[in-house]
Design a protein around this motif. Structure first.
Motif: not given
Length: 311
Positions: A287-311
């Motif tokens: 949570l700390v590294y995923g939410l605070k570091l923008p590089e990781i957060r951006r890729h997590i959001l991209q992964m979630l967005s891709l999952h929504k599109i596929i669904s």
């Protein structure tokens, strides 16, 4: 016939008879474990997949997630069994195996945080020489030190404890702990105490001292720098500081609990305190590294967005 002075089974006495609450507790802990596995796997997969994250800082973050999976998997399955069981006996081999896994998890966490502090120290105090100092070879050496030194050191520690004849079988914990087993010994434990002190100094206090020294140097550099530079440093170092403080507090609670008379503490409070260092860091680190570091957060959001599109 089993030798009564050297019991084959040890009894984890801190489990309380919680009656019908055992099932809600089991479901709650299962959800926690599921989150730990899912969140840390996401962190590892993102760092492996994205070439832009193949930098020392992110590699060490992935190591924290790997260690969280290792420690959680060594603790939770047995804990689930004990939650649903009326008997909390554990064999000596299983007990020492659990000790080894949990203690290597705890030592790895501190050594990894130590090499992460070195990485931040070089990045802030020697930015022009960062890529020259933090080469792939250096990262490999630091990684080997962080993983293998605790692993081999604890093999000796467990071997010394396993040879002790025991005059009791009650361990006042929710899981096996080395000090609690050593206290049951029928013979002198001077060798265990000396080696345990040396191992604690090398795997806990040395990394702790190095983290404090690194951040002292970073504070001195920031003190002489501009406000913009201070903001960048804070943004880069804050997740590591949060992880370090959380782990230090939870680890201190467990160490203090091991040296305290459990009978003088509420069993529920003692249980919560003993679980903190194996539950809280694996939950909060992603949570700390995923939410605070923008590089990781951006890729997590991209992964979630891709999952929504596929669904």
């Amino acid at each position: 016939m089993e030798n009564s002075t050297n019991p084959f089974y040890l009894n984890l006495t801190l489990f309380m008879n919680i009656g019908h609450y055992r099932y809600p507790s089991f479901v709650f802990c299962l959800l926690l474990y599921s989150f730990i596995v899912s969140a840390n796997l996401v962190m590892i997969l993102i760092i492996i997949r994205e070439r832009t994250l193949h930098e020392p800082m992110y590699i060490f973050i992935a190591f924290l997630s790997v260690n969280s999976l290792y420690g959680s998997t060594g603790f939770f399955p047995r804990f689930f069994m004990d939650l649903l069981s009326d008997s909390h006996l554990i064999s000596r081999p299983a007990c020492f195996t659990q000790i080894y896994i949990i203690y290597t998890y705890a030592s790895n966490e501190m050594t990894i945080l130590g090499i992460m502090a070195y990485d931040r120290y070089v990045a802030v105090c020697h930015p022009l020489h960062y890529h020259r100092k933090m080469t792939s070879k250096t990262v490999l050496k630091l990684s080997a030190l962080a993983w293998f030194f605790p692993a081999f050191g604890l093999i000796v520690c467990i071997s010394l404890s396993a040879r002790l004849p025991l005059c009791g079988n009650e361990i006042q914990k929710l899981f096996c702990a080395n000090w609690n087993v050593v206290k049951l010994s029928c013979v002198a434990t001077d060798a265990n105490n000396i080696y345990g002190l040396w191992l604690t100094i090398t795997t806990v206090f040395l990394p702790l001292s190095f983290v404090l020294f690194s951040y002292l140097k970073i504070v001195i550099v920031c003190w002489r720098s501009s406000a913009e530079f201070k903001g960048k440093v804070l943004h880069s170092c804050l997740p590591h500081i949060v992880s370090f403080v959380i782990y230090s507090i939870t680890g201190f609670c467990d160490i203090a609990l091991s040296r305290y008379d459990i009978e003088e503490i509420n069993p529920f409070v003692a249980g919560i305190l003993s679980l903190e260092f194996v539950v809280i860091p694996p939950i909060l680190n992603p949570l700390v590294y995923g939410l605070k570091l923008p590089e990781i957060r951006r890729h997590i959001l991209q992964m979630l967005s891709l999952h929504k599109i596929i669904s």
